[in-house]
Design an enzyme around this catalytic site. Structure first.
Site, PDB file in Angstrom:
ATOM      1  N   VAL A  14      -3.391   8.494  16.651  1.00 30.65           N
ATOM      2  CA  VAL A  14      -2.571   7.339  17.033  1.00 30.65           C
ATOM      3  C   VAL A  14      -1.134   7.720  17.404  1.00 30.65           C
ATOM      4  CG1 VAL A  14      -3.905   5.571  15.806  1.00 30.65           C
ATOM      5  CG2 VAL A  14      -2.054   6.779  14.605  1.00 30.65           C
ATOM      6  N   SER A  22       2.744  -3.214   4.743  1.00 29.83           N
ATOM      7  CA  SER A  22       2.473  -3.037   3.306  1.00 29.83           C
ATOM      8  C   SER A  22       3.458  -3.897   2.531  1.00 29.83           C
ATOM      9  CB  SER A  22       2.685  -1.572   2.905  1.00 29.83           C
ATOM     10  OG  SER A  22       2.713  -1.443   1.499  1.00 29.83           O
ATOM     11  N   TYR A  56       7.654   5.927   3.675  1.00 34.05           N
ATOM     12  CA  TYR A  56       6.584   4.933   3.861  1.00 34.05           C
ATOM     13  C   TYR A  56       7.184   3.526   3.971  1.00 34.05           C
ATOM     14  CZ  TYR A  56       2.122   2.534   2.932  1.00 34.05           C
ATOM     15  OH  TYR A  56       0.999   1.740   3.011  1.00 34.05           O
ATOM     16  N   ALA A  75      10.225   2.655   4.814  1.00 32.99           N
ATOM     17  CA  ALA A  75      10.991   2.510   6.057  1.00 32.99           C
ATOM     18  C   ALA A  75      10.048   2.266   7.234  1.00 32.99           C
ATOM     19  CB  ALA A  75      11.841   3.759   6.288  1.00 32.99           C
ATOM     20  N   LYS A 124       7.028   0.963   7.149  1.00 33.07           N
ATOM     21  CA  LYS A 124       6.321  -0.324   7.048  1.00 33.07           C
ATOM     22  C   LYS A 124       7.274  -1.503   7.234  1.00 33.07           C
ATOM     23  CE  LYS A 124       2.143   1.292   6.302  1.00 33.07           C
ATOM     24  NZ  LYS A 124       1.034   1.069   7.241  1.00 33.07           N
TER      25      LYS A 124
HETATM   26  P1  NAP Z   1      -7.418   5.200   4.243  1.00 25.56           P
HETATM   27  O1  NAP Z   1      -8.758   4.838   3.670  1.00 25.56           O
HETATM   28  O2  NAP Z   1      -6.825   6.529   3.963  1.00 25.56           O
HETATM   29  O3  NAP Z   1      -7.480   4.947   5.805  1.00 25.56           O
HETATM   30  C1  NAP Z   1      -6.469   5.388   6.673  1.00 25.56           C
HETATM   31  C2  NAP Z   1      -7.039   5.375   8.061  1.00 25.56           C
HETATM   32  O4  NAP Z   1      -6.015   5.775   9.005  1.00 25.56           O
HETATM   33  C3  NAP Z   1      -8.188   6.344   8.215  1.00 25.56           C
HETATM   34  O5  NAP Z   1      -9.207   5.728   8.980  1.00 25.56           O
HETATM   35  C4  NAP Z   1      -7.583   7.508   8.988  1.00 25.56           C
HETATM   36  O6  NAP Z   1      -8.579   8.108   9.782  1.00 25.56           O
HETATM   37  C5  NAP Z   1      -6.547   6.780   9.854  1.00 25.56           C
HETATM   38  N1  NAP Z   1      -5.492   7.673  10.299  1.00 25.56           N
HETATM   39  C6  NAP Z   1      -4.563   8.317   9.546  1.00 25.56           C
HETATM   40  N2  NAP Z   1      -3.763   9.077  10.312  1.00 25.56           N
HETATM   41  C7  NAP Z   1      -4.205   8.920  11.598  1.00 25.56           C
HETATM   42  C8  NAP Z   1      -3.808   9.468  12.838  1.00 25.56           C
HETATM   43  N3  NAP Z   1      -2.767  10.312  12.954  1.00 25.56           N
HETATM   44  N4  NAP Z   1      -4.483   9.096  13.964  1.00 25.56           N
HETATM   45  C9  NAP Z   1      -5.537   8.244  13.870  1.00 25.56           C
HETATM   46  N5  NAP Z   1      -5.952   7.682  12.719  1.00 25.56           N
HETATM   47  C10 NAP Z   1      -5.300   8.032  11.590  1.00 25.56           C
HETATM   48  O7  NAP Z   1      -6.328   4.146   3.750  1.00 25.56           O
HETATM   49  P2  NAP Z   1      -6.242   2.553   3.791  1.00 25.56           P
HETATM   50  O8  NAP Z   1      -5.673   2.176   2.482  1.00 25.56           O
HETATM   51  O9  NAP Z   1      -7.485   1.920   4.282  1.00 25.56           O
HETATM   52  O10 NAP Z   1      -5.078   2.386   4.873  1.00 25.56           O
HETATM   53  C11 NAP Z   1      -5.143   1.481   5.966  1.00 25.56           C
HETATM   54  C12 NAP Z   1      -3.761   0.900   6.176  1.00 25.56           C
HETATM   55  O11 NAP Z   1      -3.429   0.086   5.052  1.00 25.56           O
HETATM   56  C13 NAP Z   1      -2.655   1.945   6.288  1.00 25.56           C
HETATM   57  O12 NAP Z   1      -1.766   1.576   7.328  1.00 25.56           O
HETATM   58  C14 NAP Z   1      -1.968   1.862   4.940  1.00 25.56           C
HETATM   59  O13 NAP Z   1      -0.618   2.278   5.003  1.00 25.56           O
HETATM   60  C15 NAP Z   1      -2.113   0.392   4.655  1.00 25.56           C
HETATM   61  N6  NAP Z   1      -1.938  -0.016   3.262  1.00 25.56           N
HETATM   62  C16 NAP Z   1      -2.733   0.512   2.285  1.00 25.56           C
HETATM   63  C17 NAP Z   1      -2.543   0.125   0.969  1.00 25.56           C
HETATM   64  C18 NAP Z   1      -3.374   0.683  -0.160  1.00 25.56           C
HETATM   65  O14 NAP Z   1      -2.997   0.527  -1.348  1.00 25.56           O
HETATM   66  N7  NAP Z   1      -4.499   1.310   0.123  1.00 25.56           N
HETATM   67  C19 NAP Z   1      -1.548  -0.821   0.647  1.00 25.56           C
HETATM   68  C20 NAP Z   1      -0.770  -1.344   1.659  1.00 25.56           C
HETATM   69  C21 NAP Z   1      -0.968  -0.931   2.965  1.00 25.56           C
HETATM   70  P3  NAP Z   1      -8.725   9.650  10.100  1.00 25.56           P
HETATM   71  O15 NAP Z   1      -8.341  10.419   8.879  1.00 25.56           O
HETATM   72  O16 NAP Z   1     -10.177   9.778  10.466  1.00 25.56           O
HETATM   73  O17 NAP Z   1      -7.827   9.894  11.266  1.00 25.56           O
END
Ligand code: NAP
Length: 252
Positions: free
Chosen positions: A63, A142, A157, A159, A161
């Site tokens: 991305v 987030s 992170y 900053a 978000k």
């Molecule tokens: P996750 O299971 O680690 O998923 C992250 C996803 O982002 C994976 O599919 C990963 O795929 C993709 N990704 C990471 N870097 C990338 C890159 N450079 N290019 C393309 N794809 C990339 O974590 P998640 O918790 O579901 O996170 C999803 C979103 O929710 C994120 O934006 C995270 O900051 C946000 N969020 C999470 C939480 C929490 O507690 N889990 C809370 C608030 C917000 P690949 O590794 O296959 O590229």
């Protein structure tokens, strides 16, 4: 069917919230373009959706790459003829250390993957949506972009978000007249690989920061994304939508 025939891009679809959203949106009738870096995970998810009579194609990429954002849009147009929505959800946490100990490489990486990618995604998606005078864009921000909630070492992170919320509100203002809605989802701690899945001490610590004393599962966050991408949210734009078990009221 909340998303009947809507063509939607989901990034971060190889894992966690994005994968849960893909399964939910497909069950609600969406036609999906799935993105992330890991091909095998995307391939397996697309196959699972098709086995359940859904529609999904995928394209692996990074991305941070402007060409990848355009390629996802081009794939949606080629496969489905239109683009109705985008769940720009890919993200990383990066190193959880105080600023004085943080390397510039980590800062740049977190900003690039989380914030610059949102800019690149919108830049590719808006012109196509504008042409059809309709569309819904959802960014995964987030709770940390709004209110720290008690998590240490989150400067880069947070900053990234918080920046995403500013970007989202500017896009919403600029494109409301084009029929395009732009919103951000602000999840609380969610049990995914990035959220500490498989690490009981982290899960326990984060769960206890929430007034509800638990973390979300990915499906609970995907349900909110479904609302923002569906016509049920037709009067919602420019909204930072907290889905956080109350963690942001803790220190607000
Ligand atoms: P996750 O299971 O680690 O998923 C992250 C996803 O982002 C994976 O599919 C990963 O795929 C993709 N990704 C990471 N870097 C990338 C890159 N450079 N290019 C393309 N794809 C990339 O974590 P998640 O918790 O579901 O996170 C999803 C979103 O929710 C994120 O934006 C995270 O900051 C946000 N969020 C999470 C939480 C929490 O507690 N889990 C809370 C608030 C917000 P690949 O590794 O296959 O590229």
């Amino acid at each position: 069917m909340e998303l009947e025939d809507k063509s939607i891009i989901i990034t971060g679809a190889s894992s966690g919230i994005g994968a849960a959203a893909a399964l939910l949106f497909a069950a609600e009738g969406a036609k999906l373009v799935l993105g992330a870096r890991r091909t095998a995970e995307l391939e397996a998810l697309a196959a699972q959706i098709r086995e359940n009579h859904g529609r999904a194609v995928f394209l692996a990429g990074d991305v941070r790459d402007e060409g990848y954002a355009s390629a996802l849009v081009a794939l949606a147009l080629r496969e489905f003829g239109h683009l109705d929505g985008a769940f720009n959800n890919a993200g990383i946490v990066g190193d959880m250390v105080p600023v004085a100990e943080m390397g510039i490489a980590n800062w740049n990486d977190v900003i690039a993957v989380n914030l610059t990618s949102a800019f690149l995604a919108a830049k590719a998606q808006i012109p196509v949506m504008k042409e059809h005078r309709q569309g819904s864009i959802v960014f995964t921000s987030s709770f940390v972009g709004f209110s720290n909630g008690g998590l240490p070492g989150m400067a880069a992170y947070a900053a990234s978000k918080a920046g995403m919320i500013g970007l989202m509100q500017s896009l919403a203002a600029d494109h409301a007249g084009d029929g395009i809605r732009v919103n951000a989802l602000l999840p609380g701690g969610t049990i995914t690989p990035a959220g500490g899945a498989g690490q009981p001490a982290i899960l326990d610590f984060v769960a206890n920061l929430h007034p509800m004393k638990r973390m979300a599962n990915s499906e609970e966050i995907a349900q909110a994304a479904l609302f923002l991408l569906s016509d049920r949210s037709s009067f919602v734009t420019g909204s930072p939508m907290l889905v956080d078990g109350g963690i942001s009221v803790r220190l607000a």
